[in-house]
Design a protein around this motif. Sequence first.
Motif, PDB file in Angstrom:
ATOM      1  N   MET A 185       1.081  -1.193   0.057  1.00  0.00           N
ATOM      2  CA  MET A 185       0.111   0.163   0.296  1.00  0.00           C
ATOM      3  C   MET A 185       1.082   1.383  -0.225  1.00  0.00           C
ATOM      4  O   MET A 185       1.647   0.960   0.730  1.00  0.00           O
ATOM      5  CB  MET A 185      -0.475   0.306   1.606  1.00  0.00           C
ATOM      6  CG  MET A 185      -2.039   1.180   1.266  1.00  0.00           C
ATOM      7  SD  MET A 185      -2.965   0.901   2.315  1.00  0.00           S
ATOM      8  CE  MET A 185      -1.910   1.544   4.091  1.00  0.00           C
ATOM      9  N   ALA A 186       0.640   2.317  -0.846  1.00  0.00           N
ATOM     10  CA  ALA A 186       0.940   3.317  -1.196  1.00  0.00           C
ATOM     11  C   ALA A 186       1.654   4.157   0.587  1.00  0.00           C
ATOM     12  O   ALA A 186       0.375   3.781   0.960  1.00  0.00           O
ATOM     13  CB  ALA A 186       0.728   4.425  -1.807  1.00  0.00           C
ATOM     14  N   TYR A 187       2.634   4.991   0.360  1.00  0.00           N
ATOM     15  CA  TYR A 187       2.113   5.665   1.333  1.00  0.00           C
ATOM     16  C   TYR A 187       1.194   6.862   1.384  1.00  0.00           C
ATOM     17  O   TYR A 187       1.631   7.632   0.515  1.00  0.00           O
ATOM     18  CB  TYR A 187       3.939   6.321   1.651  1.00  0.00           C
ATOM     19  CG  TYR A 187       3.904   7.203   3.175  1.00  0.00           C
ATOM     20  CD1 TYR A 187       4.215   6.811   3.992  1.00  0.00           C
ATOM     21  CD2 TYR A 187       3.817   8.831   3.474  1.00  0.00           C
ATOM     22  CE1 TYR A 187       4.362   7.186   5.467  1.00  0.00           C
ATOM     23  CE2 TYR A 187       3.650   9.926   4.352  1.00  0.00           C
ATOM     24  CZ  TYR A 187       4.391   9.491   5.460  1.00  0.00           C
ATOM     25  OH  TYR A 187       4.938  10.018   6.441  1.00  0.00           O
ATOM     26  N   PRO A 247       5.904  11.626  -5.119  1.00  0.00           N
ATOM     27  CA  PRO A 247       5.837   9.783  -4.761  1.00  0.00           C
ATOM     28  C   PRO A 247       7.258   9.842  -5.318  1.00  0.00           C
ATOM     29  O   PRO A 247       7.245   8.353  -5.055  1.00  0.00           O
ATOM     30  CB  PRO A 247       4.449   9.517  -5.012  1.00  0.00           C
ATOM     31  CG  PRO A 247       3.616  10.485  -4.857  1.00  0.00           C
ATOM     32  CD  PRO A 247       4.449  12.058  -5.315  1.00  0.00           C
ATOM     33  N   TYR A 248       7.812   9.965  -6.424  1.00  0.00           N
ATOM     34  CA  TYR A 248       8.524   9.699  -6.832  1.00  0.00           C
ATOM     35  C   TYR A 248       9.899  10.097  -6.376  1.00  0.00           C
ATOM     36  O   TYR A 248      11.125   8.863  -6.775  1.00  0.00           O
ATOM     37  CB  TYR A 248       8.460  10.630  -8.293  1.00  0.00           C
ATOM     38  CG  TYR A 248       7.532  10.134  -8.773  1.00  0.00           C
ATOM     39  CD1 TYR A 248       6.992   8.724  -9.532  1.00  0.00           C
ATOM     40  CD2 TYR A 248       6.633  10.495  -9.350  1.00  0.00           C
ATOM     41  CE1 TYR A 248       5.316   7.969 -10.628  1.00  0.00           C
ATOM     42  CE2 TYR A 248       4.597  10.389 -10.180  1.00  0.00           C
ATOM     43  CZ  TYR A 248       4.534   9.485 -10.809  1.00  0.00           C
ATOM     44  OH  TYR A 248       3.981   8.944 -11.566  1.00  0.00           O
ATOM     45  N   ILE A 249      10.480  11.044  -5.545  1.00  0.00           N
ATOM     46  CA  ILE A 249      12.035  11.430  -5.257  1.00  0.00           C
ATOM     47  C   ILE A 249      11.842  10.434  -4.142  1.00  0.00           C
ATOM     48  O   ILE A 249      13.242  10.168  -4.175  1.00  0.00           O
ATOM     49  CB  ILE A 249      11.499  12.587  -4.071  1.00  0.00           C
ATOM     50  CG1 ILE A 249      10.815  14.291  -5.836  1.00  0.00           C
ATOM     51  CG2 ILE A 249      12.464  13.013  -3.053  1.00  0.00           C
ATOM     52  CD1 ILE A 249      10.609  15.100  -4.269  1.00  0.00           C
ATOM     53  N   VAL A 256      11.168  17.130  -0.871  1.00  0.00           N
ATOM     54  CA  VAL A 256      12.358  16.290  -0.513  1.00  0.00           C
ATOM     55  C   VAL A 256      12.609  16.109   1.324  1.00  0.00           C
ATOM     56  O   VAL A 256      12.044  15.012   2.080  1.00  0.00           O
ATOM     57  CB  VAL A 256      13.836  17.096  -0.846  1.00  0.00           C
ATOM     58  CG1 VAL A 256      15.030  16.363   0.051  1.00  0.00           C
ATOM     59  CG2 VAL A 256      13.895  16.505  -2.356  1.00  0.00           C
ATOM     60  N   GLY A 257      12.377  16.760   2.123  1.00  0.00           N
ATOM     61  CA  GLY A 257      11.603  17.816   3.514  1.00  0.00           C
ATOM     62  C   GLY A 257      10.919  16.351   3.583  1.00  0.00           C
ATOM     63  O   GLY A 257      11.283  15.861   5.329  1.00  0.00           O
ATOM     64  N   ALA A 258       9.683  16.591   2.838  1.00  0.00           N
ATOM     65  CA  ALA A 258       8.647  15.876   3.128  1.00  0.00           C
ATOM     66  C   ALA A 258       9.628  14.132   2.845  1.00  0.00           C
ATOM     67  O   ALA A 258       8.419  13.512   3.810  1.00  0.00           O
ATOM     68  CB  ALA A 258       7.303  15.844   1.823  1.00  0.00           C
ATOM     69  N   VAL A 259       9.636  13.656   2.436  1.00  0.00           N
ATOM     70  CA  VAL A 259      10.717  12.627   1.751  1.00  0.00           C
ATOM     71  C   VAL A 259      11.517  11.796   3.451  1.00  0.00           C
ATOM     72  O   VAL A 259      10.844  11.451   4.465  1.00  0.00           O
ATOM     73  CB  VAL A 259      11.504  12.276   0.893  1.00  0.00           C
ATOM     74  CG1 VAL A 259      12.289  11.022   1.250  1.00  0.00           C
ATOM     75  CG2 VAL A 259      10.156  12.415  -0.576  1.00  0.00           C
ATOM     76  N   ALA A 292       7.267  -0.487   2.214  1.00  0.00           N
ATOM     77  CA  ALA A 292       6.903   0.863   3.697  1.00  0.00           C
ATOM     78  C   ALA A 292       6.346   1.956   2.475  1.00  0.00           C
ATOM     79  O   ALA A 292       5.042   2.657   3.351  1.00  0.00           O
ATOM     80  CB  ALA A 292       7.258   0.743   5.116  1.00  0.00           C
ATOM     81  N   LEU A 293       7.156   2.569   1.850  1.00  0.00           N
ATOM     82  CA  LEU A 293       6.270   3.848   1.167  1.00  0.00           C
ATOM     83  C   LEU A 293       5.764   3.996  -0.216  1.00  0.00           C
ATOM     84  O   LEU A 293       5.417   4.294  -0.453  1.00  0.00           O
ATOM     85  CB  LEU A 293       7.781   4.606   1.061  1.00  0.00           C
ATOM     86  CG  LEU A 293       8.177   5.241   1.868  1.00  0.00           C
ATOM     87  CD1 LEU A 293       9.199   6.264   1.617  1.00  0.00           C
ATOM     88  CD2 LEU A 293       7.600   6.059   3.182  1.00  0.00           C
ATOM     89  N   GLY A 294       6.138   2.353  -0.050  1.00  0.00           N
ATOM     90  CA  GLY A 294       4.836   1.830  -1.517  1.00  0.00           C
ATOM     91  C   GLY A 294       5.673   2.775  -2.439  1.00  0.00           C
ATOM     92  O   GLY A 294       4.998   3.005  -4.065  1.00  0.00           O
TER      93      GLY A 294
END
Length: 301
Positions: free
Chosen positions: A1-3, A21-23, A65-68, A145-147
Amino acid sequence: MAYDWNRQELARSPWRKEVVPYIPGILIQRAKAGRVISYAELADELEARYGLESKARKTLYGPPVGAVGFAVRDLAQEWGERIPPLNLIVVQASTGLPGVGADEVAHYFFDDGGAGMARNRRAYIEAAVQAVFDYGSRWDRVALALGVEVPTSPAPGDDEGQVIPLPIAAAAYRPESHAHKALKAWAAQHPEVFEDYGAFTAGGQEHGLSSGDRLDVYFSNGRERLAVEVKASNASNDELERGIYQCIKYRAVLRAESIALRKPALGDAVLVSTRALHREGRALAKRLYVDFIRAPSEAEH
């Protein structure tokens, strides 16, 4: 499941929702390869791989990037595991360091909560980036885990550079030369040469590490630690390259010792010689992030 990226405030604008989602996949691929990526390279790769328009203002990529980084922090808390701050491998091309906004994300990773970052930011960042690289195949679990899907092909237009042959191993132990002894003594008595790594007094020689290795010269101020590998003017090109690999080992052991003692991993290593690095040696040192300092010829006398 996607994060669920809605958990992260920095990912909530329409454009950020599109790119975030791609980073992680791109960064995990880089982390496993042991390579940083600039904001401009990240923008170009998002465009080349996924058709996402590259923004002219590369600072716009900081919040996604910070969100990641915050997502990785959340996973670390959920798993009760010390996952390195993945966002720190995205750097400014001009400095080789992430923007200062990345520090807030990374504080969770340091035992002192990042309290010493203002005093020695570069050392903290470099130690954390090395931890990102050392995490290795464990990043696959984070991707799951992040999908997210981790690219397997090189980035379009990516150039890994020319292959640098490995140095030939030394055939046998040779007695320490007078020049080598003199250069060690010079380095130990000139801490000002190494002020970029910390404020040191005179260093010691033949310092033993937990790995059983012995350092030519060792500096410590109770916080920062520095290993110095010296090569005299009679060193061959292969020997200079071996010195680069020795620095990588010493740097890793110093940082590991600090981590074992629950201290900030503020350890580094530098290669010193009275002769200049040859072309392949310079390329190798740059690729492996090993600093080289050329000492004056009189240091051997």
